[in-house]
Design a protein around this motif. Structure first.
Motif, PDB file in Angstrom:
ATOM      1  N   LEU A   1      -3.296   9.779   6.833  1.00 30.88           N
ATOM      2  CA  LEU A   1      -3.046   8.311   6.665  1.00 30.88           C
ATOM      3  C   LEU A   1      -2.503   7.413   7.103  1.00 30.88           C
ATOM      4  O   LEU A   1      -3.464   6.031   8.352  1.00 30.88           O
ATOM      5  CB  LEU A   1      -1.754   8.534   4.971  1.00 30.88           C
ATOM      6  CG  LEU A   1      -0.610   6.559   5.045  1.00 30.88           C
ATOM      7  CD1 LEU A   1      -2.131   5.754   4.519  1.00 30.88           C
ATOM      8  CD2 LEU A   1       0.205   7.296   4.696  1.00 30.88           C
TER       9      LEU A   1
ATOM     10  N   GLU B   1       0.949  -1.386   0.202  1.00 29.42           N
ATOM     11  CA  GLU B   1      -0.055   0.402  -0.542  1.00 29.42           C
ATOM     12  C   GLU B   1       0.994   1.257   0.498  1.00 29.42           C
ATOM     13  O   GLU B   1       0.438   2.504   0.341  1.00 29.42           O
ATOM     14  CB  GLU B   1      -1.102  -0.122   0.916  1.00 29.42           C
ATOM     15  CG  GLU B   1      -2.267  -1.193   0.968  1.00 29.42           C
ATOM     16  CD  GLU B   1      -2.921  -1.073   2.370  1.00 29.42           C
ATOM     17  OE1 GLU B   1      -3.025   0.047   2.711  1.00 29.42           O
ATOM     18  OE2 GLU B   1      -3.360  -2.015   2.747  1.00 29.42           O
TER      19      GLU B   1
ATOM     20  N   ALA C   1      -7.243   8.398  -0.892  1.00 28.89           N
ATOM     21  CA  ALA C   1      -7.726   8.913  -2.499  1.00 28.89           C
ATOM     22  C   ALA C   1      -8.073   9.613  -3.674  1.00 28.89           C
ATOM     23  O   ALA C   1      -7.908   9.919  -4.887  1.00 28.89           O
ATOM     24  CB  ALA C   1      -8.086   6.986  -2.639  1.00 28.89           C
TER      25      ALA C   1
ATOM     26  N   GLN D   1       0.572   9.972  -2.587  1.00 24.42           N
ATOM     27  CA  GLN D   1      -0.784  10.191  -2.163  1.00 24.42           C
ATOM     28  C   GLN D   1      -0.235  11.408  -0.917  1.00 24.42           C
ATOM     29  O   GLN D   1      -1.066  12.346  -1.848  1.00 24.42           O
ATOM     30  CB  GLN D   1      -1.676   9.842  -2.262  1.00 24.42           C
ATOM     31  CG  GLN D   1      -2.697   8.412  -3.688  1.00 24.42           C
ATOM     32  CD  GLN D   1      -3.524   7.900  -3.180  1.00 24.42           C
ATOM     33  OE1 GLN D   1      -3.689   8.271  -2.344  1.00 24.42           O
ATOM     34  NE2 GLN D   1      -3.613   7.373  -3.794  1.00 24.42           N
TER      35      GLN D   1
ATOM     36  N   TYR E   1       0.203   4.848  -1.152  1.00 27.43           N
ATOM     37  CA  TYR E   1      -0.595   6.123   0.002  1.00 27.43           C
ATOM     38  C   TYR E   1      -0.135   7.144   0.324  1.00 27.43           C
ATOM     39  O   TYR E   1       0.153   8.165   0.650  1.00 27.43           O
ATOM     40  CB  TYR E   1      -1.296   5.017   0.559  1.00 27.43           C
ATOM     41  CG  TYR E   1      -2.526   4.382   0.564  1.00 27.43           C
ATOM     42  CD1 TYR E   1      -3.592   5.479  -0.014  1.00 27.43           C
ATOM     43  CD2 TYR E   1      -2.805   3.707   1.125  1.00 27.43           C
ATOM     44  CE1 TYR E   1      -5.064   4.864  -0.034  1.00 27.43           C
ATOM     45  CE2 TYR E   1      -4.176   2.506   0.599  1.00 27.43           C
ATOM     46  CZ  TYR E   1      -5.295   3.315  -0.177  1.00 27.43           C
ATOM     47  OH  TYR E   1      -6.039   2.951   0.130  1.00 27.43           O
TER      48      TYR E   1
ATOM     49  N   THR F   1      -8.078   6.330   4.298  1.00 28.89           N
ATOM     50  CA  THR F   1      -7.295   6.573   3.250  1.00 28.89           C
ATOM     51  C   THR F   1      -8.450   6.456   1.596  1.00 28.89           C
ATOM     52  O   THR F   1      -7.619   7.184   0.874  1.00 28.89           O
ATOM     53  CB  THR F   1      -6.333   4.684   2.458  1.00 28.89           C
ATOM     54  OG1 THR F   1      -8.020   3.895   3.759  1.00 28.89           O
ATOM     55  CG2 THR F   1      -5.531   4.209   3.603  1.00 28.89           C
TER      56      THR F   1
END
Ligand code: BTN
Length: 252
Positions: A185, A79, A194, A85, A82, A190
């Motif tokens: 986060l 993951e 996103a 992001q 993330y 999440t």
């Protein structure tokens, strides 16, 4: 700047190292003495690294070239997108606070209009199943107004705002936005990350030209980015959706 940085660091209980020169701040923070939330910044990098083995150009003393250390040991290795992001959003939030319509150009650039204002170089260490240490390298053009001719489309905050900027104030805002997104986060928000990332994607939902490594060009519309990090593009006019990894597609 030195004084401002010391004040910002002591208020937040972290360490900010400010060097006149360094090879690359991403390498500087590899030293285990740098812990979560610590930052190294350099006025000049002699071996600043960019994506794809490129070097990172930045006029000495004009911009922010820094690396932030994070220890996201709660995050499964699968993951790690993330983190990209969260860091991209932290930079974009800082620019938006200044009144600039910052967009995230997948995978590692921050754009204003069709120009690049920042680049990210995120390096993750994996321990067992999780990410144990992240080095978030950020090059943000702040006060530079002239760039070498071979850089395709650079800009800076000063160019976009039409006035020189206080780098200390911008650093403080950047640090807080980065940590806010990171904390989001850590709390498991999440979906929010996103969603915000999606909303701020450069060229989202409009038709543009792209090219493939074999030289083929095509019209496509960006639909989003998968959680695994692939760019999802609907080819035009067929509408057929393809997923691309980094380096498998270029923006024209
Ligand atoms: C890119 O756009 O290719 C990414 C550029 C990343 C540059 C930053 S500057 C601070 C940190 N140290 C480096 O050597 N690179 C990153």
């Amino acid at each position: 700047m030195e004084h401002t940085l010391a004040q910002i660091a002591s208020r937040r209980g972290v360490r900010f190292v400010h060097r006149a020169g360094a090879a690359s701040t991403n390498d500087l923070v590899r030293d285990p003495s740098f812990g979560h939330g610590d930052v190294a910044m350099a006025e000049e990098q002699t071996a600043g690294r960019g994506q794809q083995g490129n070097s990172w150009h930045s006029e000495p003393g004009a911009n922010l070239t820094l690396s932030l250390v994070l220890t996201p040991d709660f995050l499964p290795a699968g993951e790690q997108f993330y983190l990209l992001q969260a860091v991209s959003l932290g930079v974009a939030d800082t620019l938006r606070e200044l009144g600039l319509d910052a967009r995230i150009k997948w995978p590692n650039d921050i754009y204003i209009g069709d120009k690049k204002v920042a680049g990210l170089l995120i390096e993750n260490d994996i321990c067992g199943m999780n990410v144990c240490r992240t080095i978030a390298g950020i090059g943000l053009n702040v006060n530079q107004t002239r760039f070498p001719d071979d850089l395709p489309n650079p800009t800076s905050i000063a160019i976009e705002k039409g006035a020189g900027q206080d780098r200390g104030a911008i650093f403080e805002a950047l640090y807080d936005h980065l940590m806010r997104r990171y904390e989001s986060l850590r709390r498991g928000e999440t979906e929010r990350l996103a969603r915000d990332y999606h909303e701020r994607l450069y060229r989202l939902g409009s038709v543009h030209q792209y090219s493939l490594p074999d030289g083929t060009t095509f019209d496509g519309m960006i639909l989003g980015v998968a959680l695994t990090g692939e760019l999802q593009v609907a080819h035009q006019p067929s509408g057929v959706v393809h997923s691309y990894l980094f380096k498998e597609i270029a923006f024209l």
